[in-house]
Design a protein around this motif. Structure first.
Motif, PDB file in Angstrom:
ATOM      1  N   MET A  15       4.455   0.060   1.393  1.00 40.87           N
ATOM      2  CA  MET A  15       5.331  -0.144   0.238  1.00 40.87           C
ATOM      3  C   MET A  15       5.608   1.174  -0.500  1.00 40.87           C
ATOM      4  SD  MET A  15       7.282  -2.197  -1.457  1.00 40.87           S
ATOM      5  CE  MET A  15       6.821  -3.883  -1.114  1.00 40.87           C
ATOM      6  N   GLN A  16       4.585   1.959  -0.753  1.00 38.36           N
ATOM      7  CA  GLN A  16       4.806   3.225  -1.464  1.00 38.36           C
ATOM      8  C   GLN A  16       5.696   4.155  -0.652  1.00 38.36           C
ATOM      9  OE1 GLN A  16       1.003   4.832  -2.623  1.00 38.36           O
ATOM     10  NE2 GLN A  16       0.909   3.543  -4.441  1.00 38.36           N
ATOM     11  N   ALA A  17       5.534   4.154   0.652  1.00 35.36           N
ATOM     12  CA  ALA A  17       6.341   5.027   1.513  1.00 35.36           C
ATOM     13  C   ALA A  17       7.809   4.614   1.496  1.00 35.36           C
ATOM     14  CB  ALA A  17       5.794   5.027   2.946  1.00 35.36           C
ATOM     15  N   ILE A  18       8.088   3.321   1.573  1.00 40.04           N
ATOM     16  CA  ILE A  18       9.495   2.879   1.576  1.00 40.04           C
ATOM     17  C   ILE A  18      10.130   3.116   0.212  1.00 40.04           C
ATOM     18  CG2 ILE A  18       9.096   0.423   1.085  1.00 40.04           C
ATOM     19  CD1 ILE A  18      11.594   1.029   3.626  1.00 40.04           C
ATOM     20  N   GLN A  19       9.359   2.889  -0.854  1.00 43.49           N
ATOM     21  CA  GLN A  19       9.908   3.144  -2.188  1.00 43.49           C
ATOM     22  C   GLN A  19      10.194   4.636  -2.381  1.00 43.49           C
ATOM     23  OE1 GLN A  19       7.525   1.295  -5.228  1.00 43.49           O
ATOM     24  NE2 GLN A  19       8.026  -0.763  -4.528  1.00 43.49           N
ATOM     25  N   ALA A  20       9.322   5.492  -1.896  1.00 42.61           N
ATOM     26  CA  ALA A  20       9.550   6.933  -1.995  1.00 42.61           C
ATOM     27  C   ALA A  20      10.779   7.341  -1.191  1.00 42.61           C
ATOM     28  CB  ALA A  20       8.312   7.697  -1.512  1.00 42.61           C
ATOM     29  N   ARG A  21      10.965   6.737  -0.025  1.00 41.73           N
ATOM     30  CA  ARG A  21      12.130   7.076   0.797  1.00 41.73           C
ATOM     31  C   ARG A  21      13.420   6.704   0.073  1.00 41.73           C
ATOM     32  NH1 ARG A  21      12.482   5.105   6.994  1.00 41.73           N
ATOM     33  NH2 ARG A  21      13.110   3.099   6.112  1.00 41.73           N
ATOM     34  N   TRP A  41      14.001  -4.240  -6.984  1.00 43.45           N
ATOM     35  CA  TRP A  41      12.788  -4.941  -7.398  1.00 43.45           C
ATOM     36  C   TRP A  41      11.761  -4.920  -6.271  1.00 43.45           C
ATOM     37  CZ3 TRP A  41      17.613  -7.314  -7.250  1.00 43.45           C
ATOM     38  CH2 TRP A  41      18.209  -7.620  -8.463  1.00 43.45           C
ATOM     39  N   ASP A  42      10.496  -5.033  -6.655  1.00 41.58           N
ATOM     40  CA  ASP A  42       9.490  -5.439  -5.675  1.00 41.58           C
ATOM     41  C   ASP A  42       8.927  -6.767  -6.148  1.00 41.58           C
ATOM     42  OD1 ASP A  42       7.831  -4.521  -7.734  1.00 41.58           O
ATOM     43  OD2 ASP A  42       6.858  -2.997  -6.538  1.00 41.58           O
ATOM     44  N   ASP A  43       8.342  -7.502  -5.227  1.00 42.03           N
ATOM     45  CA  ASP A  43       7.875  -8.851  -5.526  1.00 42.03           C
ATOM     46  C   ASP A  43       6.657  -8.805  -6.436  1.00 42.03           C
ATOM     47  OD1 ASP A  43       6.844 -11.643  -5.188  1.00 42.03           O
ATOM     48  OD2 ASP A  43       8.451 -11.692  -3.700  1.00 42.03           O
ATOM     49  N   VAL A  44       6.609  -9.711  -7.403  1.00 41.99           N
ATOM     50  CA  VAL A  44       5.453  -9.812  -8.299  1.00 41.99           C
ATOM     51  C   VAL A  44       4.198 -10.140  -7.492  1.00 41.99           C
ATOM     52  CG1 VAL A  44       4.465 -11.161 -10.207  1.00 41.99           C
ATOM     53  CG2 VAL A  44       6.860 -10.482 -10.282  1.00 41.99           C
ATOM     54  N   ASP A  45       4.356 -10.956  -6.451  1.00 38.33           N
ATOM     55  CA  ASP A  45       3.259 -11.287  -5.552  1.00 38.33           C
ATOM     56  C   ASP A  45       3.157 -10.173  -4.511  1.00 38.33           C
ATOM     57  OD1 ASP A  45       1.470 -12.267  -3.704  1.00 38.33           O
ATOM     58  OD2 ASP A  45       2.467 -14.210  -3.444  1.00 38.33           O
ATOM     59  N   THR A  46       2.291  -9.206  -4.767  1.00 34.93           N
ATOM     60  CA  THR A  46       2.198  -8.032  -3.891  1.00 34.93           C
ATOM     61  C   THR A  46       1.765  -8.396  -2.474  1.00 34.93           C
ATOM     62  OG1 THR A  46      -0.036  -7.579  -4.698  1.00 34.93           O
ATOM     63  CG2 THR A  46       1.786  -6.423  -5.786  1.00 34.93           C
ATOM     64  N   ASP A  47       1.151  -9.559  -2.284  1.00 33.89           N
ATOM     65  CA  ASP A  47       0.766  -9.990  -0.938  1.00 33.89           C
ATOM     66  C   ASP A  47       1.982 -10.265  -0.057  1.00 33.89           C
ATOM     67  OD1 ASP A  47      -1.908  -9.786  -1.581  1.00 33.89           O
ATOM     68  OD2 ASP A  47      -2.147 -11.922  -2.020  1.00 33.89           O
ATOM     69  N   GLN A  50       7.305  -7.487  -0.236  1.00 37.05           N
ATOM     70  CA  GLN A  50       8.751  -7.541  -0.128  1.00 37.05           C
ATOM     71  C   GLN A  50       9.415  -6.675  -1.185  1.00 37.05           C
ATOM     72  OE1 GLN A  50       9.849 -11.699  -0.129  1.00 37.05           O
ATOM     73  NE2 GLN A  50       9.436 -11.857   2.054  1.00 37.05           N
ATOM     74  N   LEU A  51      10.515  -6.071  -0.772  1.00 37.17           N
ATOM     75  CA  LEU A  51      11.329  -5.211  -1.621  1.00 37.17           C
ATOM     76  C   LEU A  51      12.739  -5.786  -1.610  1.00 37.17           C
ATOM     77  CD1 LEU A  51      11.224  -2.407  -3.112  1.00 37.17           C
ATOM     78  CD2 LEU A  51      12.074  -1.427  -0.980  1.00 37.17           C
ATOM     79  N   TYR A  52      13.390  -5.820  -2.785  1.00 36.99           N
ATOM     80  CA  TYR A  52      14.711  -6.415  -2.912  1.00 36.99           C
ATOM     81  C   TYR A  52      15.639  -5.428  -3.622  1.00 36.99           C
ATOM     82  CZ  TYR A  52      11.546 -10.475  -2.830  1.00 36.99           C
ATOM     83  OH  TYR A  52      10.552 -11.373  -2.527  1.00 36.99           O
ATOM     84  N   TYR A  53      16.892  -5.406  -3.190  1.00 38.61           N
ATOM     85  CA  TYR A  53      17.876  -4.619  -3.932  1.00 38.61           C
ATOM     86  C   TYR A  53      19.273  -5.167  -3.697  1.00 38.61           C
ATOM     87  CZ  TYR A  53      18.569  -1.783   0.355  1.00 38.61           C
ATOM     88  OH  TYR A  53      18.823  -1.344   1.629  1.00 38.61           O
ATOM     89  N   ILE A  54      20.158  -4.839  -4.643  1.00 42.32           N
ATOM     90  CA  ILE A  54      21.558  -5.275  -4.593  1.00 42.32           C
ATOM     91  C   ILE A  54      22.435  -4.059  -4.311  1.00 42.32           C
ATOM     92  CG2 ILE A  54      23.512  -6.214  -5.906  1.00 42.32           C
ATOM     93  CD1 ILE A  54      21.530  -8.387  -5.657  1.00 42.32           C
ATOM     94  N   VAL A  55      23.327  -4.208  -3.349  1.00 47.32           N
ATOM     95  CA  VAL A  55      24.330  -3.187  -3.049  1.00 47.32           C
ATOM     96  C   VAL A  55      25.700  -3.794  -3.326  1.00 47.32           C
ATOM     97  CG1 VAL A  55      25.262  -1.589  -1.337  1.00 47.32           C
ATOM     98  CG2 VAL A  55      22.876  -2.297  -1.187  1.00 47.32           C
ATOM     99  N   ALA A  88       6.852   2.148  11.865  1.00 47.26           N
ATOM    100  CA  ALA A  88       7.957   1.565  11.099  1.00 47.26           C
ATOM    101  C   ALA A  88       7.509   1.202   9.687  1.00 47.26           C
ATOM    102  CB  ALA A  88       8.499   0.333  11.809  1.00 47.26           C
ATOM    103  N   LEU A  89       8.439   1.319   8.734  1.00 52.41           N
ATOM    104  CA  LEU A  89       8.158   0.931   7.352  1.00 52.41           C
ATOM    105  C   LEU A  89       8.562  -0.516   7.086  1.00 52.41           C
ATOM    106  CD1 LEU A  89       9.401   4.097   5.396  1.00 52.41           C
ATOM    107  CD2 LEU A  89       7.153   3.629   6.401  1.00 52.41           C
ATOM    108  N   VAL A  90       9.526  -1.016   7.854  1.00 53.49           N
ATOM    109  CA  VAL A  90      10.068  -2.352   7.624  1.00 53.49           C
ATOM    110  C   VAL A  90       9.845  -3.218   8.852  1.00 53.49           C
ATOM    111  CG1 VAL A  90      12.176  -3.658   7.133  1.00 53.49           C
ATOM    112  CG2 VAL A  90      11.802  -1.442   6.049  1.00 53.49           C
ATOM    113  N   GLU A  91       9.282  -4.391   8.600  1.00 56.65           N
ATOM    114  CA  GLU A  91       9.076  -5.360   9.677  1.00 56.65           C
ATOM    115  C   GLU A  91      10.359  -6.129   9.967  1.00 56.65           C
ATOM    116  OE1 GLU A  91       6.355  -9.345  10.483  1.00 56.65           O
ATOM    117  OE2 GLU A  91       5.931  -8.079   8.761  1.00 56.65           O
TER     118      GLU A  91
END
Length: 107
Positions: A15-21, A41-47, A50-55, A88-91
């Protein structure tokens, strides 16, 4: 206007790596290719990991053209190679496409 909600199922421990990217490179690269990220956003449930964004896109045709340019940008290809050297950073990534409804006005 077309709004794309992108959902990233992030690999465990990445998660930290993808957010930094995104923070350090991808938001600017998207802008270079005509894509504007309006929310992140990132999910409140860290388990969930998941990362979310709007384009925002003018329409689906421009979305496709912009992503095609982005995916083939040498800067992106090198960034991806370097940031995924340890895996990979994303599954999985999902997209949901949305448009405004005429009855709702955001004040």
């Amino acid at each position: 206007m077309l709004y794309e909600l992108r959902v990233y199922h992030v690999m465990p421990g990445k998660m930290q790596a993808i957010q930094a990217r995104f923070r350090d490179h991808v938001i600017e690269l998207f802008s270079k290719h005509g894509m504007k990220i309006t929310h992140f956003w990132d999910d409140v449930d860290t388990d969930k990991n998941q990362l979310y964004y709007i384009v925002e896109h003018e329409n689906m045709e421009l979305r496709e053209a912009n992503y095609e340019r982005f995916r083939n940008d040498p800067e992106w290809l090198e960034l991806r190679r370097v940031t995924e050297a340890d895996g990979a950073l994303v599954e999985k990534q999902e997209s949901i496409y949305m448009k405004n409804v005429p009855f709702f006005k955001n004040n």
